[in-house]
Motif scaffolding. Structure first.
Motif, PDB file in Angstrom:
ATOM      1  N   CYS A  71      35.680  51.156  33.375  1.00 19.11           N
ATOM      2  CA  CYS A  71      36.440  50.281  33.159  1.00 19.11           C
ATOM      3  C   CYS A  71      35.630  49.104  31.939  1.00 19.11           C
ATOM      4  O   CYS A  71      35.132  50.350  30.838  1.00 19.11           O
ATOM      5  CB  CYS A  71      35.302  49.120  34.221  1.00 19.11           C
ATOM      6  SG  CYS A  71      33.854  49.495  34.808  1.00 19.11           S
ATOM      7  N   GLU A  72      35.329  48.073  31.452  1.00 22.89           N
ATOM      8  CA  GLU A  72      35.443  47.792  30.614  1.00 22.89           C
ATOM      9  C   GLU A  72      33.563  46.989  30.666  1.00 22.89           C
ATOM     10  O   GLU A  72      34.285  45.837  31.912  1.00 22.89           O
ATOM     11  CB  GLU A  72      35.868  46.763  29.949  1.00 22.89           C
ATOM     12  CG  GLU A  72      36.967  47.153  29.382  1.00 22.89           C
ATOM     13  CD  GLU A  72      38.132  46.849  30.747  1.00 22.89           C
ATOM     14  OE1 GLU A  72      37.905  47.156  31.889  1.00 22.89           O
ATOM     15  OE2 GLU A  72      39.144  46.599  29.947  1.00 22.89           O
ATOM     16  N   HIS A  99      36.731  41.675  32.853  1.00 25.10           N
ATOM     17  CA  HIS A  99      36.683  42.984  33.095  1.00 25.10           C
ATOM     18  C   HIS A  99      35.346  42.774  34.349  1.00 25.10           C
ATOM     19  O   HIS A  99      34.818  43.580  34.852  1.00 25.10           O
ATOM     20  CB  HIS A  99      35.840  42.768  31.768  1.00 25.10           C
ATOM     21  CG  HIS A  99      36.184  43.258  30.837  1.00 25.10           C
ATOM     22  ND1 HIS A  99      36.216  43.818  29.029  1.00 25.10           N
ATOM     23  CD2 HIS A  99      38.150  43.421  30.528  1.00 25.10           C
ATOM     24  CE1 HIS A  99      37.536  43.248  28.492  1.00 25.10           C
ATOM     25  NE2 HIS A  99      38.473  43.707  29.293  1.00 25.10           N
ATOM     26  N   HIS A 102      36.713  44.004  37.293  1.00 26.36           N
ATOM     27  CA  HIS A 102      37.254  45.623  36.787  1.00 26.36           C
ATOM     28  C   HIS A 102      35.553  46.209  36.700  1.00 26.36           C
ATOM     29  O   HIS A 102      35.970  47.300  37.731  1.00 26.36           O
ATOM     30  CB  HIS A 102      37.631  45.959  35.594  1.00 26.36           C
ATOM     31  CG  HIS A 102      38.714  44.984  35.210  1.00 26.36           C
ATOM     32  ND1 HIS A 102      39.269  45.200  33.044  1.00 26.36           N
ATOM     33  CD2 HIS A 102      40.152  44.169  36.033  1.00 26.36           C
ATOM     34  CE1 HIS A 102      40.784  44.678  33.479  1.00 26.36           C
ATOM     35  NE2 HIS A 102      40.633  44.482  35.010  1.00 26.36           N
ATOM     36  N   HIS A 158      44.209  47.345  34.044  1.00 26.99           N
ATOM     37  CA  HIS A 158      44.383  46.114  33.927  1.00 26.99           C
ATOM     38  C   HIS A 158      44.830  45.004  35.131  1.00 26.99           C
ATOM     39  O   HIS A 158      45.781  45.113  35.167  1.00 26.99           O
ATOM     40  CB  HIS A 158      44.343  45.579  32.161  1.00 26.99           C
ATOM     41  CG  HIS A 158      43.490  45.117  31.586  1.00 26.99           C
ATOM     42  ND1 HIS A 158      43.396  42.939  32.041  1.00 26.99           N
ATOM     43  CD2 HIS A 158      42.445  45.196  30.680  1.00 26.99           C
ATOM     44  CE1 HIS A 158      43.008  42.483  30.719  1.00 26.99           C
ATOM     45  NE2 HIS A 158      42.228  43.780  30.413  1.00 26.99           N
TER      46      HIS A 158
END
Length: 380
Positions: A71-72, A99, A102, A158
């Motif tokens: 993930c980011e 994000h 995520h 995403h």
């Protein structure tokens, strides 16, 4: 996932949403992830990968594949205009790409692993910095610590506005376009505005070049020959009436399905810039930024995600049409079998990077379920 777990992860997501950090500056977010991952009993938590990257290792101690879930960490330099009670508390910054959601999903995977550790191999949970600039995955993989966790498989998702809420879209082959920002600087010589003939103006070259660049790639079908060029910024001289300009700057985004087509498009764009400069006796400087290579899914990894969706009752369909927008996740495909999939945010949901975008909390449990099913299929 129990309702209590979903509620807890939702509260966490809302807290992350209020404290976004931009690409390369995710220090506090990374510290928060580190603390939580240690609390979930990860065997090792590596920090500082490629900047502020974090990796948590859940090791069975038995032979088997290393499976990564990525993930980011980063937010965006956009002022949020949402009306929910957990809007960003940081002026000019917002988690307007999801994000935060995520991260909540991958933390949900960590909680699941805390209760049911892998039977074989290892699971590595990757919290990557600087996705929005295209620099994070490159730096993460280049970090010397990466050799300790080098995965055999890596999965990521995403959220995708426009796709039915909670549905998965899986792409065979190319999943995201390659893109890069091209900056062209044309330099001549300033002169008094009353005597422009005594200078060397880049005005004509700039205006012609903008049209020529736009004509190089006009989009169309997302096939091997797809090319799209988008002029995003231009500047001529200085904001004054007394000086004929001596410098011009053009920013253009190049976009293709494949890396090979990107190389051809770059060659064509550079040739246009050089010809325009030469015709008017200008110097030309060309640089690139925000470089994203094409993201290409591996067929084995795609099959694992498809099976995971089927096992968990998540609606999905397969496609051969990639997304136009770019993702640096493709870097993880250098040395691992990877799959990026799309999780629907709703057909009428605000688009990614819109100021009123917000991640749908209902997706948290769906993402966790698919990731956990993929892990169990490989690591037991």
């Amino acid at each position: 996932m129990t309702p209590e777990t979903h509620a807890r992860l939702t509260r966490l997501r809302h807290d992350l949403h209020q404290h976004p950090e931009l690409s390369g500056d995710e220090r506090e977010t990374a510290a928060r992830m580190t603390e939580l991952l240690q609390g979930f009993g990860a065997d090792h938590v590596l920090t500082g990968l490629g900047g502020h990257g974090v990796a948590a290792v859940f090791d069975s101690g038995q032979a088997g594949p290393t499976v990564g879930i990525r993930c980011e960490l980063d937010g965006l330099p956009i002022q949020e205009l949402g009306t929910h009670p957990y809007v960003s508390k940081v002026p000019g910054k917002g988690h307007l790409c999801g994000h935060d959601g995520h991260m909540a999903m991958v933390l949900g995977v960590a909680e699941d692993l805390a209760h049911q550790r892998p039977v074989n191999g290892r699971v590595v949970l990757i919290f990557q910095p600087a996705e929005e600039t295209g620099q994070g995955a490159i730096a993460f993989r280049a970090d010397p610590q990466f050799a300790k966790i080098a995965p055999d498989y890596v999965f990521s998702l995403h959220n995708l506005p426009g796709l039915e809420l909670g549905a998965v879209e899986l792409c065979q082959g190319s999943a995201n376009c390659a893109s890069r920002g091209m900056k062209i600087i044309l330099t001549g010589k300033t002169s008094h505005a009353a005597a422009p003939q005594d200078g060397v103006s880049p005005a004509r070259a700039m205006s012609e070049l903008m049209l020529q660049l736009a004509g190089l790639g006009e989009g169309g079908a997302l096939d091997s020959d797809f090319a799209l060029t988008t002029v995003t910024h231009a500047r001529l001289g200085e904001p004054t009436f007394g000086v004929a300009p001596g410098q011009a700057e053009i920013w253009v985004t190049l976009r293709t399905v494949s890396d090979a087509r990107m190389q051809t498009l770059m060659t064509e764009a550079e040739a246009l810039a050089c010809r325009a400069a030469s015709a008017d006796s200008l110097e030309v400087e060309i640089t690139y930024d925000d470089v994203f290579e094409a993201c290409v899914n591996h067929s084995d990894a795609v099959s694992i995600i498809a099976t995971a969706c089927a096992d968990r009752g998540v609606p999905f369909h397969s496609t051969e049409t990639p997304q136009k927008f770019s993702e640096d996740f493709g870097q993880f495909g250098k040395g691992a079998k990877t799959a990026m999939f799309w999780l629907g945010s709703g057909q009428d949901h605000p688009q990614l990077h819109n100021p009123d975008y917000d991640f749908p909390d209902a997706l948290i449990s769906v993402g966790v379920d698919v990731f956990v099913a993929a892990i169990r299929s490989l690591n037991g």
